[in-house]
Write a protein that holds these residues in place. Sequence first.
Motif, PDB file in Angstrom:
ATOM      1  N   SER A  29       0.821  -1.208   0.000  1.00  0.00           N
ATOM      2  CA  SER A  29       0.000   0.000   0.000  1.00  0.00           C
ATOM      3  C   SER A  29       0.850   1.250   0.000  1.00  0.00           C
ATOM      4  CB  SER A  29      -0.933   0.006   1.225  1.00  0.00           C
ATOM      5  OG  SER A  29      -0.197   0.069   2.414  1.00  0.00           O
ATOM      6  N   PHE A  96      -7.207   9.458   1.775  1.00  0.00           N
ATOM      7  CA  PHE A  96      -7.448   8.141   1.226  1.00  0.00           C
ATOM      8  C   PHE A  96      -8.921   7.752   1.368  1.00  0.00           C
ATOM      9  CE2 PHE A  96      -2.943   7.988   2.279  1.00  0.00           C
ATOM     10  CZ  PHE A  96      -2.419   7.413   1.134  1.00  0.00           C
ATOM     11  N   ARG A  98      -9.927   4.525   1.369  1.00  0.00           N
ATOM     12  CA  ARG A  98      -9.825   3.093   1.548  1.00  0.00           C
ATOM     13  C   ARG A  98     -11.142   2.528   2.064  1.00  0.00           C
ATOM     14  NH1 ARG A  98      -5.296   1.461  -1.103  1.00  0.00           N
ATOM     15  NH2 ARG A  98      -3.390   2.296  -0.205  1.00  0.00           N
ATOM     16  N   THR A  99     -11.455   1.312   1.662  1.00  0.00           N
ATOM     17  CA  THR A  99     -12.561   0.609   2.282  1.00  0.00           C
ATOM     18  C   THR A  99     -12.150   0.181   3.683  1.00  0.00           C
ATOM     19  OG1 THR A  99     -11.800  -1.544   1.474  1.00  0.00           O
ATOM     20  CG2 THR A  99     -13.291  -0.281   0.034  1.00  0.00           C
ATOM     21  N   ASP A 102      -9.792  -2.792   3.436  1.00  0.00           N
ATOM     22  CA  ASP A 102      -8.394  -2.429   3.202  1.00  0.00           C
ATOM     23  C   ASP A 102      -7.756  -1.864   4.464  1.00  0.00           C
ATOM     24  OD1 ASP A 102      -8.377  -3.272   0.602  1.00  0.00           O
ATOM     25  OD2 ASP A 102      -8.286  -1.279  -0.297  1.00  0.00           O
ATOM     26  N   TYR A 103      -8.510  -1.006   5.150  1.00  0.00           N
ATOM     27  CA  TYR A 103      -7.970  -0.396   6.363  1.00  0.00           C
ATOM     28  C   TYR A 103      -7.600  -1.461   7.386  1.00  0.00           C
ATOM     29  CZ  TYR A 103      -7.379   3.084  10.034  1.00  0.00           C
ATOM     30  OH  TYR A 103      -6.847   3.875  11.011  1.00  0.00           O
ATOM     31  N   ASP A 322     -14.712  -6.093  -4.275  1.00  0.00           N
ATOM     32  CA  ASP A 322     -14.500  -4.665  -4.469  1.00  0.00           C
ATOM     33  C   ASP A 322     -15.132  -4.193  -5.778  1.00  0.00           C
ATOM     34  OD1 ASP A 322     -12.790  -5.406  -6.554  1.00  0.00           O
ATOM     35  OD2 ASP A 322     -10.971  -5.079  -5.385  1.00  0.00           O
ATOM     36  N   VAL A 351      -4.239  -5.338  -0.435  1.00  0.00           N
ATOM     37  CA  VAL A 351      -4.487  -3.894  -0.552  1.00  0.00           C
ATOM     38  C   VAL A 351      -3.789  -3.396  -1.808  1.00  0.00           C
ATOM     39  CG1 VAL A 351      -4.239  -1.644   0.536  1.00  0.00           C
ATOM     40  CG2 VAL A 351      -4.627  -3.684   1.949  1.00  0.00           C
ATOM     41  N   GLY A 353      -2.289  -0.801  -3.507  1.00  0.00           N
ATOM     42  CA  GLY A 353      -1.733   0.527  -3.356  1.00  0.00           C
ATOM     43  C   GLY A 353      -0.829   0.877  -4.519  1.00  0.00           C
TER      44      GLY A 353
END
Length: 384
Positions: A29, A96, A98-99, A102-103, A322, A351, A353
Amino acid sequence: MKTHVASLTRRQFGFGMLAGSLAACSASSNAGATPNSGALPPDLLPVPNASYDAWVASFRDRARSRGITDSVLNAGFRNTGFLPGVVTRDRNQTEFSRTLEDYLSIAASDERIAKGRAAFARHSNTLAAVESRYGVDPKIVTAIWGLESFYGERRGNVPVISATSTLAFDGRRGRFFEQQLMAALRILQNGDISADRLTGSWAGAMGHTQFIPTSYQSFAVDFTGDGRRDIWSDDPADSLASTAAYLLRNGWTRGRAWGREAAAGEGGRIIQPQAGGPRFAVTSNFNVIKRYNNSDAYAIGVGHLADRIGGAGPLQTAFPPDANGLTKDDRIALQTRLTARGFDTQGADGVIGPNSKAAIAAFQTSQGLPATGVPSQALLQALR
């Protein structure tokens, strides 16, 4: 780097959601932070700037009028200066999107869990003493430590006086950073730390749990009893206690959990930050964690990481695919296969990134395809 003035939370301080709170994010990421040791990048070294020098001269007069001594000003500004990289980072922060999946993949990665369990065991006596005094769950304190500095591995080594004075001079948030600069000088004047050890992140966040200077003034404690509130020490005791003190003063209730993954059909206060993903039943202590960082994802990250440090398993509810139709397992497989083909994603955590996108684009170019850097089921199949 906690609540610093009035009701402001740390994220109103201006960090992107992942860039600040996950100081040691996964390589794929590509959102890491400055480690404690080693040379700073060239753009975080002082450069001549006559306008900055004039601003500092004016500021010194204001500081003297507020009780900062010449000896502290001289020590504080010795070997400091304008840092162009601080301004660049401040102006180019990415918020960001991010979902939650992902977090949490980053916040509660296998590495962060393993290191957290080791840190929890290694500092068990200190954490137990902190809990006894402040009533805050030691696993929560450890989890915050893990998110903020990767258990002390990434506290930052940028001079705080240079960072805050550069941002105060730059003016985008000049008043706020002048407050941080003044508070940093008061920390020196109080004798808590020497000028050469007053270091932190590029924006002035300091220590194991990343207090900004005004938060330090309000909440830091001398837990070791040596006369200094030393959040910079390799010994994290003062930092861990300061974090617990912060949470207690913001309303932490002893013995109450942060929350948990909600069962199907469960009532109460239920939140679902990602559509189709897990639901969480949260308590008032969840809100207290948000005082540390006003983000549901952050508070869930802290709570879930704390649970995992304590031996709990992963979430039971799967996240949906996703926007590209890929599950986390699909994304991990994609990263693994790209790396095996020589297009290194710098890790396989699911993730996608900057490093993963660059690897995808490089593979696409090698196949004569448009280099979009966008993952897809077709790309995954092409890598089988």
